[in-house]
Design a protein around this motif. Structure first.
Motif, mmCIF file in Angstrom:
data_model
loop_
_atom_site.group_PDB
_atom_site.id
_atom_site.type_symbol
_atom_site.label_atom_id
_atom_site.label_comp_id
_atom_site.label_asym_id
_atom_site.label_seq_id
_atom_site.Cartn_x
_atom_site.Cartn_y
_atom_site.Cartn_z
ATOM 1 N N ARG A 1 42.785 18.337 14.717
ATOM 2 C CA ARG A 1 42.522 19.445 13.793
ATOM 3 C C ARG A 1 41.653 18.958 12.629
ATOM 4 N NH1 ARG A 1 47.606 20.421 12.106
ATOM 5 N NH2 ARG A 1 48.100 21.232 14.179
ATOM 6 N N TYR A 2 42.000 17.785 12.097
ATOM 7 C CA TYR A 2 41.218 17.228 10.983
ATOM 8 C C TYR A 2 39.776 16.938 11.400
ATOM 9 C CZ TYR A 2 39.364 13.717 7.816
ATOM 10 O OH TYR A 2 38.538 13.015 6.976
ATOM 11 N N ASN B 1 47.325 16.630 14.726
ATOM 12 C CA ASN B 1 46.850 16.653 13.333
ATOM 13 C C ASN B 1 45.491 15.990 13.181
ATOM 14 O OD1 ASN B 1 49.133 17.993 12.632
ATOM 15 N ND2 ASN B 1 50.035 16.353 11.393
ATOM 16 N N GLU C 1 46.214 12.577 6.822
ATOM 17 C CA GLU C 1 46.059 13.732 7.712
ATOM 18 C C GLU C 1 47.049 13.690 8.865
ATOM 19 O OE1 GLU C 1 44.198 16.390 7.388
ATOM 20 O OE2 GLU C 1 43.003 15.811 5.647
ATOM 21 N N GLU C 2 47.215 12.528 9.481
ATOM 22 C CA GLU C 2 48.164 12.399 10.592
ATOM 23 C C GLU C 2 49.559 12.821 10.144
ATOM 24 O OE1 GLU C 2 48.365 11.936 13.773
ATOM 25 O OE2 GLU C 2 50.537 11.605 13.877
ATOM 26 N N ARG D 1 45.682 13.405 19.055
ATOM 27 C CA ARG D 1 46.895 13.780 18.322
ATOM 28 C C ARG D 1 46.622 15.083 17.582
ATOM 29 N NH1 ARG D 1 50.669 9.692 18.141
ATOM 30 N NH2 ARG D 1 51.753 10.779 16.462
ATOM 31 N N GLY E 1 50.272 14.824 7.748
ATOM 32 C CA GLY E 1 50.318 16.137 7.106
ATOM 33 C C GLY E 1 50.736 16.051 5.641
#
Lengths: 244, 244
Positions: free
Chosen positions: A217-218, A214, A23-24, A212, A26
């Motif tokens: 958002r996750y 990403n 996830e970090e 962070r 992307g």
């Protein structure tokens, strides 16, 4: 090529350490057991594990498929993905340092699991509750301070500064440490109540990962499952107590 | 450059998995804690672990020093040494397979340890003997068959043949599996009494490693310490029983 992550559906579990890295970065990946259809679902995972023809069968989930390659074990998956996702140091020697730190996390996660299953994974928690109380008491008194104290020292002694555990940039170990703190605060809220003052560098690292873009958002997405008493980190109030 | 292995003196323990690889390859190494003098002995090991200036402190032994690099964790040390000692596959993908197999051994060794220390490493065996009996019973019934059965399948399904766990040549995992069998036969002789018929490929692998010239020489030497109730594999008759 889309990475395929195989792990038990319905829990964060050990798979979450891999998810946070994907996830970090992307990265393009799918959680195989959370989908249906041909080659998807829990059945697809079990058929890899039970295959009598596959050359490289994994012992247990999680495992990652990248094309024909099957890679089992969290630390091994992260070792493989780290350079591809920009989450490992460029320096080769430092990659062994990072792998060593991740393996200490692996050991710690196994101990977390055994707080609620000290006698047998094959038995229910309720059938080993008294032993779980004894093991959890030792875990809170001895093991949390030993492991978190160690990572606090690692941050303190990083010659590149205390923002990361190794080198001068984010690695997958930083992401895993965020997850360790999250999991412990969920499972042992009393024991962890004063962790910020005891392990300030670790708390700062946790917060920086949490914010962070990403990762934030996750964490807000449906893909981030909640902690529960089905996972590795479990909150059973009777196992929790204030740290001395 | 001489490799420096740091591990507790007086036991085989986890250090033995590293020693077997170094011995098989005839590598130049010293067991730091078994020597005396400046920079030697257990004190030298503890001073690395307790250093407040060292950049990359290990959580626990064993660790390897190669020049300035400090590498902790058995699987990580073997990952590093494997290619240098000619004990890892040339194929990069297969190195992740081999590392995954070694990490399954790591998990199994942690479970072996917990058969005699299911509640707390900080307590004596005698203080957790009843829990150790329960955990050992499950270990013999569920975990030995699960792990050894897995490695038997891995040997069976190796497309290069069942002589090795991965590829067509000896790797450090083969050496570690020899040690797993040795340790289990020492600790649980009743439970292991029929292992040769249940896991014939693993038994064959064990015997072939035992007769490799460098390994055979090492096993006969004073440097190979005996198993004991101080190590990871411990023989307590009350924990052993026939496998069903």
């Amino acid at each position: 090529m889309t990475y395929e992550l195989y792990y038990w559906d319905g829990i964060q579990g050990r798979g979450e350490f891999v998810r946070l890295a994907l996830e970090e970065a992307g990265a393009d990946y799918i959680d195989i057991t959370r989908q249906s259809g041909r080659g998807r679902g829990t059945g697809a995972m079990l058929s890899v594990m039970r295959s009598d023809s596959e050359a490289h069968i994994p012992f247990a989930p999680p495992f990652l498929k990248d094309g024909d390659l099957i890679i089992p074990h969290v630390a091994n998956i992260l070792l493989y993905l780290g350079p591809k996702l920009g989450l490992a140091p460029d320096d080769e020697g430092l990659r062994y340092v990072v792998n060593g730190l991740q393996l200490t996390i692996t050991d710690f996660v196994a101990e977390v699991h055994d707080t609620h299953h000290p006698i047998a994974t094959s038995l229910y928690y309720e059938d080993q509750k008294e032993e779980a109380k004894a093991r959890s008491a030792d875990f809170i008194k001895e093991r949390i301070p030993k492991f978190l104290g160690y990572f606090e020292r690692v941050l303190q002694q990083n010659p590149y500064g205390a923002k990361h555990v190794a080198g001068d940039a984010l690695t997958y170990v930083d992401l895993s440490l965020f997850q360790i703190v999250e999991g412990l605060v969920y499972a042992f809220p009393k024991a962890m109540s004063s962790y910020r003052s005891k392990y300030p560098l670790l708390a700062t690292l946790h917060d920086s990962v949490e914010h962070r873009p990403n990762i934030a958002r996750y964490l807000k997405s449906d893909h981030r499952l909640p902690f529960s008493t089905e996972g590795i980190f479990r909150h059973y109030p009777e196992l929790d107590m204030e740290a001395s």
